[in-house]
Design an enzyme around this catalytic site. Structure first.
Site, PDB file in Angstrom:
ATOM      1  N   ASP A 238      18.812  69.957 -23.303  1.00 49.65           N
ATOM      2  CA  ASP A 238      19.354  70.232 -21.979  1.00 49.65           C
ATOM      3  C   ASP A 238      19.777  68.888 -21.380  1.00 49.65           C
ATOM      4  O   ASP A 238      19.413  67.815 -21.880  1.00 49.65           O
ATOM      5  CB  ASP A 238      18.325  70.937 -21.097  1.00 49.65           C
ATOM      6  N   GLU A 446      20.006  80.639  -4.278  1.00 53.22           N
ATOM      7  CA  GLU A 446      19.219  80.790  -5.499  1.00 53.22           C
ATOM      8  C   GLU A 446      20.056  80.290  -6.670  1.00 53.22           C
ATOM      9  O   GLU A 446      21.189  80.706  -6.876  1.00 53.22           O
ATOM     10  CB  GLU A 446      18.761  82.242  -5.720  1.00 53.22           C
TER      11      GLU A 446
END
Length: 700
Positions: A238, A446
């Site tokens: 990542d 979110e």
């Protein structure tokens, strides 16, 4: 081209590189090697629900909405479209010499992490909380994207491996502690399916540690991935996760050590810049040339499989494929399938000819941002809920509108009093025959740490409530006494107890994509029946859940929860009334099948989803509650009866023990066939119970 052929070509090419050239290819922004005819290549591209971050593309519903559709075929078709548009854009960009970020053919999706806690801001990037549903949709996505031709159409990437689902604020330093049972029963099955069934080309490591080992440099996880599962593709970190080794996890002391730790534990590609230290690590004896060579060979094997050196049948895909009419229609279809009807007292579908006026109120009514979720492309046209209804009604019905409130701020105009749009909202409601109230969240509330506006929570939610200004708006609109249909746009569990009590209908549209407004109008006015099912549990309170950082599954998700849900996983109403009227189990050789007869006892044709749940009544290792083991989307006309054969895999008869071993255990099983879970709350909401089927292995 087979993988073996592609690997041989990669080995031949890599053998001609100097060690410095090899090391240069291990960063996501790999430079050209002109003397060998190797062009620059940027490995970083995104495709969660459409080609993302590179300009115009078809914007499909966010992944959580695709989860709600319970439709692997649809997900496969969408992934194929993404690959087609990705190829079209790649062909056009590379012809211009543009090899920038987000313009390659290695797409970092799907996200098959488990949405285990409703607070997690990135949960809407996933297919929900269930490992089985996630694996079926993830496999369909990978197969659709990669294709089945001689050349791989585009390369998919299973992320984030593994045991990764928040908190966002702690992800760079967090150690997810998980027992072997939960690891192999909940967190790994989707990854396993993508590797073993779909042959996913890439796997991305997570930011966090897992049981003390960094996910991007974990001997334990690599032993499972490459050893037990036989993964042959490439592994990517990542972004800037390897830097976390020495800056946050503190498991190494220097960037050089971090690079060596990752390379030596199977991480071939660095999204970030720590692999600039690979040569220093080599010179200090921390990593061997053989290890570097193997990593680069894997990377070039992928590039050969994509036909990036020898050409492919996809080189002729024209730019006209981008956001074509057919692709836009598929996006609308996906939005229609993903919508979940949570409540309906009979007000829906609306009848246009019976309305003189309609009010559309709320901060998400005319919001483009609320259509798209995160990791999105750029549509040439967005149809908001408000626009979709206006277009649908034309001049036949008067439409009144009011934003009602800001998404979360207490006023629209800086110089005004708090709640400065509430009176307008009430006026609109009072002048309307019916109100469509559009509330919810968007990617600013979110999402991923660093990408959202709620910096206090780093993208996660702190509770299940809508922002206070929206709760105030609900009360103001309800006080008018007019019929209200709540149209929710959010990517996660929201407390809807007030709406359930005070409003006439609730329609959850998730983040429905650029065509979301058209889909909403067609559903609200009955051109199509809603048919989505919840891919996550809507809880009554966070108090019943373990602490956010607790990765144990005890008390979490529908499989292990101990309380009654507000709205259960697998729940969703339609305008019809589909129910399973009979079901029986059959074993034909190796294949176990549930034979179902379903009937639409309603007056409107509709899609629905037959769901099969299994409960192992003998084994101490079975989940607390019945678990999904098969499903099938169906269509029934009003009054129609039809039979369906639904295969159930042998894994339905297996459990995962405390050592993480999957094995057959127990002799008596109960299967449930219906359009919902076999829980009491689903029965309260639908009035229908699934058919129960007992199966005793000793009798067979």
């Amino acid at each position: 081209m087979t993988r073996e052929e592609a690997r041989k070509k990669a080995q031949s090419l890599v053998a001609q590189m100097t060690l410095e050239e090899k090391a240069s290819q291990m960063k996501y922004d790999a430079p050209a090697i002109d003397r060998l005819g190797v062009p620059a290549y940027n490995w970083w591209n995104e495709s969660l629900h459409g080609v993302a971050r590179a300009g115009q593309a078809t914007v499909f519903p966010q992944a959580i909405g695709l989860g709600a559709a319970f439709d692997p075929q649809l997900v496969g078709e969408i992934a194929d479209v993404i690959a087609t548009e990705g190829r079209a854009k790649y062909n056009a960009f590379s012809a211009q010499g543009d090899r920038d970020i987000y313009k390659g053919l290695t797409f970092w999706g799907p996200n098959v992490n488990i949405f285990r806690d409703p607070r997690w801001g990135r949960g809407h990037e996933t297919y929900g909380e269930d490992p089985y549903l996630t694996s079926r949709l993830g496999v369909a996505y990978v197969k659709g994207m990669q294709g089945d031709k001689d050349t791989m159409k585009a390369a998919a990437c299973a992320k984030h491996f593994a045991v990764h689902s928040g908190p966002e604020q702690l992800r760079h330093e967090f150690d997810a502690q998980v027992n072997k049972k939960d690891l192999h029963e909940t967190y790994l099955p989707a990854f396993r399916a993508l590797v073993k069934e779909a042959k996913v080309e890439a796997v991305m490591g997570a930011y966090n540690r897992v049981n003390g080992e960094a996910s991007c440099a974990s001997p334990s996880l690599q032993k499972i991935l490459r050893g037990e599962w036989g993964f042959e593709g490439h592994f990517v970190s990542d972004c800037w996760a390897i830097r976390d080794f020495h800056e946050n996890h503190m498991i190494t002391s220097t960037p050089k050590e971090s690079a060596a730790l990752a390379v030596n534990n199977g991480c071939d590609l660095n999204c970030g810049n720590t692999y600039l230290q690979v040569m220093k690590a080599y010179k200090d004896g921390l990593v061997t040339e053989e290890t570097i060579t193997e990593a680069v060979t894997r990377l070039f094997t992928t590039r050969y499989l994509l036909g990036l050196f020898d050409g492919s049948e996809y080189d002729s895909i024209p730019y006209s494929e981008v956001e074509s009419k057919e692709h836009l229609m598929l996006s609308q279809k996906a939005a229609e399938e993903s919508a979940v009807l949570l409540k309906n007292n009979g007000i829906l579908p609306l009848k246009k000819e019976k309305l003189k006026s309609i009010g559309i109120i709320g901060p998400n009514a005319d919001s483009r941002i609320a259509l798209i979720g995160n990791y999105h492309g750029t549509a040439s046209r967005y149809v908001t809920i408000q626009e979709g209804i206006q277009d649908y009604l034309g001049d036949e019905v008067r439409v009144y509108t009011s934003e009602g409130c800001e998404l979360f701020k207490d006023r629209q105009e800086d110089l005004a009093y708090p709640g400065d749009r509430l009176s307008e909202a009430k006026i609109v409601a009072e002048n309307s025959d019916v109100v469509i109230l559009c509330l919810g969240l968007d990617e600013t509330l979110e999402g991923e740490e660093g990408d959202t506006g709620n910096s206090h929570a780093s993208g996660d939610k702190t509770d299940l409530l809508l922002p206070k200004v929206q709760r105030d708006l609900m009360e103001a609109v309800a006080s008018t006494g007019k019929p209200v249909i709540l149209c929710l746009m959010a990517g996660s569990d929201i407390d809807l107890s007030y709406a359930q009590e005070h409003f006439d209908a609730i329609l959850d549209m998730w983040y429905p994509g650029a065509q979301g407004g058209q889909a909403a109008a067609r559903i609200l006015f009955g051109d199509v029946s809603p048919s989505g099912k919840l891919p996550v549990t809507f809880y009554n309170s966070l108090e019943e859940l373990p602490e956010f950082t607790d990765y144990s599954m005890k008390g979490r998700t529908y499989r292990y929860m101990e309380h009654k849900a507000q709205y259960p996983f697998g729940y969703g109403l339609t305008y019809g009334n589909v129910r399973v009227i009979s079901a029986e189990a059959e074993m034909n050789g190796e294949e176990f099948t549930i034979c179902v007869e379903a009937e639409n006892a309603g007056k409107i044709q509709t899609d629905d989803v037959i769901q099969i749940y299994v409960k192992n009544t003998d084994s101490a290792f079975a989940p607390r509650n019945p678990a999904l083991c098969a499903f099938q989307r169906i269509h029934l006309k009003a009054g129609e009866k039809k039979s369906f054969q639904i295969p159930v895999s042998e894994e339905a008869f297996c459990v995962v023990d405390e050592n993480g071993v999957t094995r057959a255990d127990g002799t008596h099983f109960v299967f449930y066939a219906g359009c919902s879970q076999p829980d009491e709350r689903s029965f309260e909401l639908t009035g229908n119970r699934p058919v129960e089927i007992s199966w005793d292995m000793l009798d067979k």
